[in-house]
Design a protein around this motif. Sequence first.
Motif, PDB file in Angstrom:
ATOM      1  N   UNK A  72       0.633 -12.683  11.017  1.00 51.57           N
ATOM      2  CA  UNK A  72       1.425 -11.699  10.052  1.00 51.57           C
ATOM      3  C   UNK A  72       0.921 -11.551   8.770  1.00 51.57           C
ATOM      4  N   UNK A  73       1.222 -12.971   8.413  1.00 52.51           N
ATOM      5  CA  UNK A  73       0.852 -12.872   6.939  1.00 52.51           C
ATOM      6  C   UNK A  73      -0.183 -12.884   6.237  1.00 52.51           C
ATOM      7  N   UNK A  74      -1.413 -12.490   7.537  1.00 50.22           N
ATOM      8  CA  UNK A  74      -2.384 -11.685   6.985  1.00 50.22           C
ATOM      9  C   UNK A  74      -2.955 -10.329   7.028  1.00 50.22           C
ATOM     10  N   UNK A  79      -1.591  -4.912   4.528  1.00 54.74           N
ATOM     11  CA  UNK A  79      -0.879  -3.672   3.872  1.00 54.74           C
ATOM     12  C   UNK A  79      -0.683  -3.345   2.714  1.00 54.74           C
ATOM     13  N   UNK A  80      -0.262  -4.654   2.200  1.00 53.30           N
ATOM     14  CA  UNK A  80      -0.144  -4.641   0.359  1.00 53.30           C
ATOM     15  C   UNK A  80      -1.163  -4.310  -0.251  1.00 53.30           C
ATOM     16  N   UNK A  81      -2.364  -4.478   0.091  1.00 54.40           N
ATOM     17  CA  UNK A  81      -3.649  -4.347  -0.786  1.00 54.40           C
ATOM     18  C   UNK A  81      -3.774  -2.805  -0.129  1.00 54.40           C
ATOM     19  N   UNK A  82      -3.922  -2.707   0.856  1.00 53.69           N
ATOM     20  CA  UNK A  82      -4.329  -1.338   1.080  1.00 53.69           C
ATOM     21  C   UNK A  82      -3.160  -0.214   0.855  1.00 53.69           C
ATOM     22  N   UNK A  83      -1.690  -0.647  -0.141  1.00 56.03           N
ATOM     23  CA  UNK A  83      -1.092   0.493  -0.672  1.00 56.03           C
ATOM     24  C   UNK A  83      -1.202   0.346  -1.927  1.00 56.03           C
ATOM     25  N   UNK A  84      -2.296  -0.282  -2.913  1.00 55.01           N
ATOM     26  CA  UNK A  84      -2.227  -0.517  -3.655  1.00 55.01           C
ATOM     27  C   UNK A  84      -3.742   0.188  -4.252  1.00 55.01           C
ATOM     28  N   UNK A  85      -4.166   1.433  -5.320  1.00 51.13           N
ATOM     29  CA  UNK A  85      -4.762   1.839  -5.499  1.00 51.13           C
ATOM     30  C   UNK A  85      -5.765   0.443  -6.191  1.00 51.13           C
ATOM     31  N   UNK A  88      -7.288  -6.337  -7.793  1.00 54.78           N
ATOM     32  CA  UNK A  88      -7.850  -7.396  -7.587  1.00 54.78           C
ATOM     33  C   UNK A  88      -7.894  -8.175  -6.393  1.00 54.78           C
ATOM     34  N   UNK A  89      -6.544  -8.187  -6.084  1.00 55.69           N
ATOM     35  CA  UNK A  89      -6.188  -9.330  -4.948  1.00 55.69           C
ATOM     36  C   UNK A  89      -6.671  -9.356  -3.148  1.00 55.69           C
ATOM     37  N   UNK A  90      -7.319 -10.293  -3.254  1.00 54.94           N
ATOM     38  CA  UNK A  90      -7.683 -10.030  -1.460  1.00 54.94           C
ATOM     39  C   UNK A  90      -7.143 -10.880  -0.720  1.00 54.94           C
ATOM     40  N   UNK A  91      -7.629 -11.249   0.821  1.00 56.64           N
ATOM     41  CA  UNK A  91      -6.488 -11.453   1.698  1.00 56.64           C
ATOM     42  C   UNK A  91      -7.683 -12.181   1.796  1.00 56.64           C
ATOM     43  N   UNK A  92      -8.545 -13.296   1.530  1.00 57.94           N
ATOM     44  CA  UNK A  92      -9.094 -13.994   1.598  1.00 57.94           C
ATOM     45  C   UNK A  92      -7.950 -15.128   2.228  1.00 57.94           C
TER      46      UNK A  92
END
Length: 115
Positions: A72-74, A79-85, A88-92
Amino acid sequence: MVFEDKMITNGEPEEEEEEEEEDMVDPLETVREKCEQTEHCVHTRERLEACETRGGVREKCEQTEHCVHTRERLEACETRVGSRSETTEDCTEELFDFLHARDHCVAHKVFQSVK
């Protein structure tokens, strides 16, 4: 005249040299392939595949409370990263947390059956 011939030859690579480079084999890859064909590696791979396919260990582990929470956190991060154009954040970190939780569960289940 001999000097000029050497300069022309050295200035442009010959076709034979290029073909030799393409045929070169990575020694580490060769060793790895040979090791994977040994009886021990083949037997271990077969046992691992049998454990994973027989019980669907990974799928079962992904349904545990801890794995569901990390998934769920992933997904929230993705979703958060995909919504921003521009970000520099990634979900590593979230991905590693999920994989660690799942693999920890899988290891306990697989090694219990090996004993």
